[in-house]
Write an enzyme that holds these catalytic residues in place. Sequence first.
Site, PDB file in Angstrom:
ATOM      1  N   ASP A  28       1.051  -1.202  -0.109  1.00 48.39           N
ATOM      2  CA  ASP A  28      -0.281   0.209   0.138  1.00 48.39           C
ATOM      3  C   ASP A  28       0.839   1.443  -0.243  1.00 48.39           C
ATOM      4  OD1 ASP A  28      -2.279  -1.852   0.388  1.00 48.39           O
ATOM      5  OD2 ASP A  28      -1.966  -1.657   2.152  1.00 48.39           O
TER       6      ASP A  28
ATOM      7  N   HIS B 162      -5.473  -3.486   5.500  1.00 45.78           N
ATOM      8  CA  HIS B 162      -5.231  -3.634   4.457  1.00 45.78           C
ATOM      9  C   HIS B 162      -6.185  -4.231   3.215  1.00 45.78           C
ATOM     10  CE1 HIS B 162      -1.712  -4.609   1.183  1.00 45.78           C
ATOM     11  NE2 HIS B 162      -2.074  -6.476   1.013  1.00 45.78           N
TER      12      HIS B 162
END
Length: 403
Positions: free
Chosen positions: A231, A258
Site C-alpha cells: 500500500d 490492508h
Amino acid sequence: MATATSASLFSTVSSSYSKASSIPHSRLQSVKFNSVPSFTGLKSTSLISGSDSSSLTKTLRGSVTNAQTSDKKPYGFKINASYKVAVLGAAGGIGQPLSLLIKMSPLVSTLHLYDIANVKGVAADLSHCNTPSQVRDFTGPSELADCLKDVNVVVIPAGVPRKPGMTRDDLFNINANIVKTLVEAVAENCPNAFIHIISNPVNSTVPIAAEVLKKKGVYDPKKLFGVTTLDVVRANTFVSQKKNLKLIDVDVPVIGGHAGITILPLLSKTKPSVNFTDEEIQELTVRIQNAGTEVVDAKAGAGSATLSMAYAAARFVESSLRALDGDGDVYECSFVESTLTDLPFFASRVKIGKNGLEAVIESDLQGLTEYEQKALEALKVELKASIDKGVAFANKPAAAAAN
C-alpha cells in the site's frame, strides 16, 4: 523500454530511513515524534544503488567474492550473511519472485523454500544465482518442521490468489486454514522468528496467527507483522506520478488495514510537502485502495498483484534483516498489535529492532485533515469486523474451522 542501470533496477528492494530521536528499546510503546523519520523504501540500505556501488549490485555483477566479510553496511558494520529465511508458499505467484529477491540479499545465509508441490524446481533454479545464500527445498507437511528449524524470519505468502470479482473476504475460508496450519508449525519449530503474514485477507489472517500463537503459549506481539508495504509502495508511486515528483524522495504513510476502505493513505503527511486538490485526494485515495483490483482486472483472470507484492514483501524482509543485524533506524508501515486506536490491530509506521517491534509512531494519527479523520472513523467499522472474524475463526473447534 530501456532501464537506467542494473543498480537502479534493484535499489528499490530496501527501506529508506533517516536519523530520528532516540527511542528506548526496552519495551513496546507508542512514541510521539516531533519530526517523523523519512520512509520511502528507496534509498539507503545495504541494497542501495546509485553512484556508490551496493553490495547487492556487486554480487549481481559477480564482483563480490566474500560478502560475509568484505562489504560494509551503511550503518557502519561489516555485512554478515548469517540469517535464515523461510518462504512458505514459495512455488506460487508471489513466492517465486519473492524468493528471488530474498536470494539477492547479502544478509541471508540460508533460504528455505516450502510448498505443497513444485518447489524443487524453484529451488534448483534459484540455487544457480551467484549470491551468498544456500537454497534448500521442502515439500509437503512432512518436511515443514525441518524447513522451519532455526529460522530467523518466516514469510507466508501461501494461499489462493484473487480472481476477477473476488474480494479479499472471498478468500477467507481457504487462506485462513492455510495460515492457521502454517503458523502452528512456526510456533512449534521457530517460535522466536519474525513472522511476516502476506496471505490475504491480512486484516483477518494476522489476528488468526496471533490467536494460534497464544494457544501455543509463544505469542510475542513484537514479532508478528502483517505486510502492508504494498500500500505504501503504491501510494508513493501514484503520488509521484500525479505530482511529477522524484519517486525516491516521496513518502506517503498508509494506515488502517490492508483491504479496500481500511487502507488510508495520509496524503496530508506526504513528504516532500505537496498540495492536493480535493479532487486529487479523492482520486488518489480511491486508486490506492483499489489498486489490487486494478491489477486483477488487467490480468483478466490470469492472476493478481504478484510481482508488486513480491517486491514490497522483499523490502519488508530486508528491513527486518537490517533490524536483526543491528541497524537502529528501521521504519516500515505494518499491520500489528497496536494501541494507537481502540482496535487491537492497526497498520501504521513502526520502528523495528533486533527483538522485533520497538515502537508504533503515534504522531501519524495527529493533525489529520477532516477528510482523513472521517475516513479513519469509517474504516474502523470494517476493520473491526475483519479482526473479529479472524479471532472467531481461530477459536472455532478444528472441525468447524475446516468447513
